[in-house]
Design an enzyme around this catalytic site. Structure first.
Site, PDB file in Angstrom:
ATOM      1  N   THR A 179       0.862  -1.194   0.000  1.00  0.00           N
ATOM      2  CA  THR A 179       0.000   0.000   0.000  1.00  0.00           C
ATOM      3  C   THR A 179       0.890   1.233   0.000  1.00  0.00           C
ATOM      4  O   THR A 179       1.677   1.430   0.936  1.00  0.00           O
ATOM      5  CB  THR A 179      -0.889  -0.022   1.259  1.00  0.00           C
ATOM      6  OG1 THR A 179      -1.634  -1.234   1.244  1.00  0.00           O
ATOM      7  CG2 THR A 179      -1.829   1.174   1.291  1.00  0.00           C
ATOM      8  N   GLU A 212      -3.816  -5.129  -2.730  1.00  0.00           N
ATOM      9  CA  GLU A 212      -4.350  -6.333  -2.092  1.00  0.00           C
ATOM     10  C   GLU A 212      -5.434  -5.912  -1.106  1.00  0.00           C
ATOM     11  O   GLU A 212      -5.279  -4.926  -0.404  1.00  0.00           O
ATOM     12  CB  GLU A 212      -3.183  -7.002  -1.349  1.00  0.00           C
ATOM     13  CG  GLU A 212      -3.553  -8.251  -0.625  1.00  0.00           C
ATOM     14  CD  GLU A 212      -4.156  -9.295  -1.539  1.00  0.00           C
ATOM     15  OE1 GLU A 212      -3.553  -9.631  -2.568  1.00  0.00           O
ATOM     16  OE2 GLU A 212      -5.281  -9.766  -1.224  1.00  0.00           O
ATOM     17  N   LEU A 243      -6.925  -8.276   1.105  1.00  0.00           N
ATOM     18  CA  LEU A 243      -7.199  -9.350   2.058  1.00  0.00           C
ATOM     19  C   LEU A 243      -7.333  -8.812   3.474  1.00  0.00           C
ATOM     20  O   LEU A 243      -6.720  -7.814   3.843  1.00  0.00           O
ATOM     21  CB  LEU A 243      -6.140 -10.454   1.987  1.00  0.00           C
ATOM     22  CG  LEU A 243      -4.680 -10.190   2.352  1.00  0.00           C
ATOM     23  CD1 LEU A 243      -4.458 -10.168   3.847  1.00  0.00           C
ATOM     24  CD2 LEU A 243      -3.824 -11.277   1.725  1.00  0.00           C
ATOM     25  N   PHE A 245     -19.463  -3.334   8.621  1.00  0.00           N
ATOM     26  CA  PHE A 245     -18.583  -2.250   9.092  1.00  0.00           C
ATOM     27  C   PHE A 245     -19.340  -1.130   9.793  1.00  0.00           C
ATOM     28  O   PHE A 245     -18.963   0.030   9.743  1.00  0.00           O
ATOM     29  CB  PHE A 245     -17.703  -1.713   7.952  1.00  0.00           C
ATOM     30  CG  PHE A 245     -16.373  -2.421   7.951  1.00  0.00           C
ATOM     31  CD1 PHE A 245     -16.310  -3.763   7.650  1.00  0.00           C
ATOM     32  CD2 PHE A 245     -15.203  -1.770   8.305  1.00  0.00           C
ATOM     33  CE1 PHE A 245     -15.104  -4.454   7.715  1.00  0.00           C
ATOM     34  CE2 PHE A 245     -13.997  -2.455   8.361  1.00  0.00           C
ATOM     35  CZ  PHE A 245     -13.945  -3.803   8.060  1.00  0.00           C
ATOM     36  N   CYS A 263      -3.260  -1.618   9.205  1.00  0.00           N
ATOM     37  CA  CYS A 263      -3.671  -1.034   7.918  1.00  0.00           C
ATOM     38  C   CYS A 263      -4.540   0.209   8.049  1.00  0.00           C
ATOM     39  O   CYS A 263      -4.095   1.307   7.707  1.00  0.00           O
ATOM     40  CB  CYS A 263      -4.384  -2.084   7.096  1.00  0.00           C
ATOM     41  SG  CYS A 263      -3.351  -3.538   6.833  1.00  0.00           S
TER      42      CYS A 263
HETATM   43  C1  UGA Z   1      -8.218  -4.045   6.359  1.00  0.00           C
HETATM   44  C2  UGA Z   1      -9.204  -4.044   5.191  1.00  0.00           C
HETATM   45  O1  UGA Z   1     -10.484  -4.468   5.658  1.00  0.00           O
HETATM   46  C3  UGA Z   1      -8.726  -4.990   4.092  1.00  0.00           C
HETATM   47  O2  UGA Z   1      -9.616  -4.948   2.987  1.00  0.00           O
HETATM   48  C4  UGA Z   1      -7.336  -4.557   3.649  1.00  0.00           C
HETATM   49  O3  UGA Z   1      -6.791  -5.415   2.658  1.00  0.00           O
HETATM   50  C5  UGA Z   1      -6.406  -4.579   4.851  1.00  0.00           C
HETATM   51  O4  UGA Z   1      -6.931  -3.697   5.877  1.00  0.00           O
HETATM   52  C6  UGA Z   1      -5.050  -4.108   4.398  1.00  0.00           C
HETATM   53  O5  UGA Z   1      -4.927  -2.928   4.041  1.00  0.00           O
HETATM   54  O6  UGA Z   1      -4.125  -4.920   4.304  1.00  0.00           O
HETATM   55  P1  UGA Z   1      -7.749  -5.689   8.415  1.00  0.00           P
HETATM   56  O7  UGA Z   1      -6.684  -4.727   8.847  1.00  0.00           O
HETATM   57  O8  UGA Z   1      -7.446  -7.150   8.418  1.00  0.00           O
HETATM   58  O9  UGA Z   1      -8.219  -5.349   6.919  1.00  0.00           O
HETATM   59  O10 UGA Z   1      -8.966  -5.457   9.401  1.00  0.00           O
HETATM   60  P2  UGA Z   1     -10.507  -5.041   9.270  1.00  0.00           P
HETATM   61  O11 UGA Z   1     -11.347  -6.235   9.192  1.00  0.00           O
HETATM   62  O12 UGA Z   1     -10.684  -4.018   8.232  1.00  0.00           O
HETATM   63  O13 UGA Z   1     -10.740  -4.375  10.710  1.00  0.00           O
HETATM   64  C7  UGA Z   1     -10.026  -3.196  11.072  1.00  0.00           C
HETATM   65  C8  UGA Z   1     -10.431  -2.717  12.432  1.00  0.00           C
HETATM   66  O14 UGA Z   1     -11.743  -2.165  12.402  1.00  0.00           O
HETATM   67  C9  UGA Z   1     -10.438  -3.763  13.547  1.00  0.00           C
HETATM   68  O15 UGA Z   1      -9.803  -3.206  14.683  1.00  0.00           O
HETATM   69  C10 UGA Z   1     -11.906  -4.005  13.806  1.00  0.00           C
HETATM   70  O16 UGA Z   1     -12.174  -4.387  15.122  1.00  0.00           O
HETATM   71  C11 UGA Z   1     -12.503  -2.637  13.495  1.00  0.00           C
HETATM   72  N1  UGA Z   1     -13.924  -2.666  13.109  1.00  0.00           N
HETATM   73  C12 UGA Z   1     -14.307  -3.334  11.994  1.00  0.00           C
HETATM   74  C13 UGA Z   1     -14.870  -1.976  13.867  1.00  0.00           C
HETATM   75  O17 UGA Z   1     -14.530  -1.327  14.884  1.00  0.00           O
HETATM   76  N2  UGA Z   1     -16.181  -1.988  13.473  1.00  0.00           N
HETATM   77  C14 UGA Z   1     -16.575  -2.657  12.364  1.00  0.00           C
HETATM   78  O18 UGA Z   1     -17.792  -2.609  12.053  1.00  0.00           O
HETATM   79  C15 UGA Z   1     -15.640  -3.348  11.613  1.00  0.00           C
END
Ligand code: UGA
Length: 442
Positions: free
Chosen positions: A124, A152, A154, A253, A264
């Site tokens: 990124t 990416e 993921l 989300f 990220c």
């Molecule tokens: C995120 C993106 O969702 C991916 O698409 C992206 O590829 C990735 O970053 C990256 O850039 O590599 P990730 O970091 O694995 O993925 O985590 P997320 O599932 O996005 O969650 C991020 C944070 O948001 C977590 O701390 C989670 O607890 C929080 N969250 C998520 C909330 O507080 N509320 C929600 O409704 C959803």
């Protein structure tokens, strides 16, 4: 026959990508300079927790089409494609992304590329980075190197499935043959229906940060609603359910709580802010800054609640359920749980913390915290408990048993997973972020 591919940088992204490429039928060399990560992978052990990846790595190694090395080898000279998957962490003294590792990996691979091969960035990066990398490639190789960007998407916790069946494959390049080559790389995913979206290289760099910023915006939007709900007695969980039925909004989300963390979303939104500032687009900077500020305020809100309940936190025993930034991961980077635990510790509280998968990292990186074996241990003698990561096993905690262990019946549900009625009727003083259950409005 499959292609010959190098994957440079073996973090969450690189390891998962390398394994998926082998499953797609290609031959892969993974390059990782970090000795301990490399040794672990060479032994067939994934150096972090990601569901399903360990088994998939073992299978990939058994094919004989996956090898790991500290540096490029002869293989690199004949490779068809080189993927750059190194990290771009936040710089130490600014919000900007540190692209040093990407530049170094590019300079390095340029010594091995052939006029027929393709270099593909997956890291990124701030928009405009690929343009400068093209110069690095051409200058080092001595000819015009083909370059593409292929961000990416993921998610940790579902990384393997996301790589096997991406919901879209985004490719940016200013060279036509790049698209054709990447269609070959991703053929199995394309055959199973993943859309392939072609664009110019600048747009593809922007797609990634725009996607992550949008996700961050959704979370901060619902958390801004939580700030309003908390003073009006409204319930943000119900609110999110109700607005989520509108397909244009969607129910994903919109989980309210202590907000987003990880390697990220927080750093990407800040890097985007820094880049927008460099580009002189101040309005975009202000917008992104608000998203980040809302997120930080939710963490601060937990401290505020505990101070209002316990007064001076010096000497207080606080239990924290969960350390990873999200469940099904052992990743501690920019974890809201740890941010809160650190703040409490700075105010003199003693921290007892539990995480089903992150104990090793916790003990190494947070030696002053008491890392507990079980979730219930966190309640022993606690003046208050904060639920910070929504691991499934925390939903099963029996409030009556927890009550017997605790010194004081205060719990803050930072992820809104506990059954409010159950915990209140067991005698707990439960705070659920964005829900104001204290007023009996649940
Ligand atoms: C995120 C993106 O969702 C991916 O698409 C992206 O590829 C990735 O970053 C990256 O850039 O590599 P990730 O970091 O694995 O993925 O985590 P997320 O599932 O996005 O969650 C991020 C944070 O948001 C977590 O701390 C989670 O607890 C929080 N969250 C998520 C909330 O507080 N509320 C929600 O409704 C959803």
């Amino acid at each position: 026959m499959g292609l010959r591919i190098t994957v440079i940088g073996l973090g969450y992204l690189g390891v998962t990508h390398a394994v998926a490429l082998v499953e797609f039928g290609h031959e892969v060399l993974g390059v990782e300079p970090d000795q301990s990560k490399l040794e672990s992978l060479q032994k067939g052990v994934v150096p972090f927790y990601e569901p399903g990846l360990q088994e998939a790595l073992e299978k990939a190694l058994q094919t004989g089409r996956l090898q790991f090395s500290k540096t490029h080898t002869e293989f690199s000279k004949t490779a068809d494609v080189h993927f750059i998957c190194v990290g771009t962490p936040q710089q130490e003294n600014s919000f900007a992304a540190n692209t040093d590792y990407v530049v170094a990996a590019t300079r390095d691979v340029a010594k091995f590329v052939s006029p027929e091969s393709l270099v593909v960035g997956k890291s990124t990066v701030p928009v405009g980075t690929a343009h400068s990398l093209q110069t690095v490639l051409n200058d080092t190789a001595g000819f015009e190197v083909s370059l593409a960007w292929n961000p990416e998407f993921l998610r940790e916790g579902t990384a393997l499935e996301d790589s096997r069946h991406p919901d879209r494959i985004v490719v940016g390049s200013n060279q036509k043959n790049a698209f054709e080559r990447l269609r070959e790389v991703y053929k199995p995913a394309l055959d199973s229906g993943s859309p392939f979206v072609e664009m110019d290289i600048e747009t593809s760099e922007l797609v990634k940060v725009a996607a992550n910023s949008f996700l961050a915006t959704k979370i901060s939007f619902i958390n801004a609603m939580a700030e309003i709900a908390e003073v009006t007695g409204a319930d943000t969980v119900k609110l999110a359910e109700a607005i989520g039925y509108d397909e244009r909004i969607g129910n994903k989300f919109l989980k309210t709580g202590i907000g987003f963390g990880g390697g990220c979303l927080p750093k990407d939104i800040r890097a985007f802010m820094a880049r927008a500032e460099e580009l002189g687009v101040q309005d975009a900077v202000d917008f992104l800054r608000d998203i980040d500020a809302i997120n930080q305020r939710r963490r601060a809100r937990v401290i505020e609640i505990l101070v209002s309940e316990l007064g001076d936190l010096k000497g207080k025993k606080i239990g924290i359920l969960g350390a990873a930034f999200k469940p099904n991961s052992d990743d501690l980077r920019d974890s809201p749980a740890l941010h809160i635990a650190n703040q409490l510790s700075e105010r003199g509280a003693t921290i007892a913390i539990h995480d089903p998968k992150a104990s090793v990292g916790l003990k190494e990186q947070y030696p002053t915290f008491n890392v507990m074996q079980t979730a219930l241990d966190v309640f022993r003698g606690a003046d208050a408990v904060v639920l910070a990561t929504e691991w499934n096993e925390y939903r099963e905690i029996q409030p009556e048993i927890a009550l017997e262990l605790a010194s004081n019946p205060v719990i803050v549900d930072g992820r809104n997973i506990l059954d409010v009625n159950l915990w209140l009727s067991a005698g707990w003083n439960l705070y659920a972020l964005g829900r104001n259950v204290q007023r009996g409005k649940h």
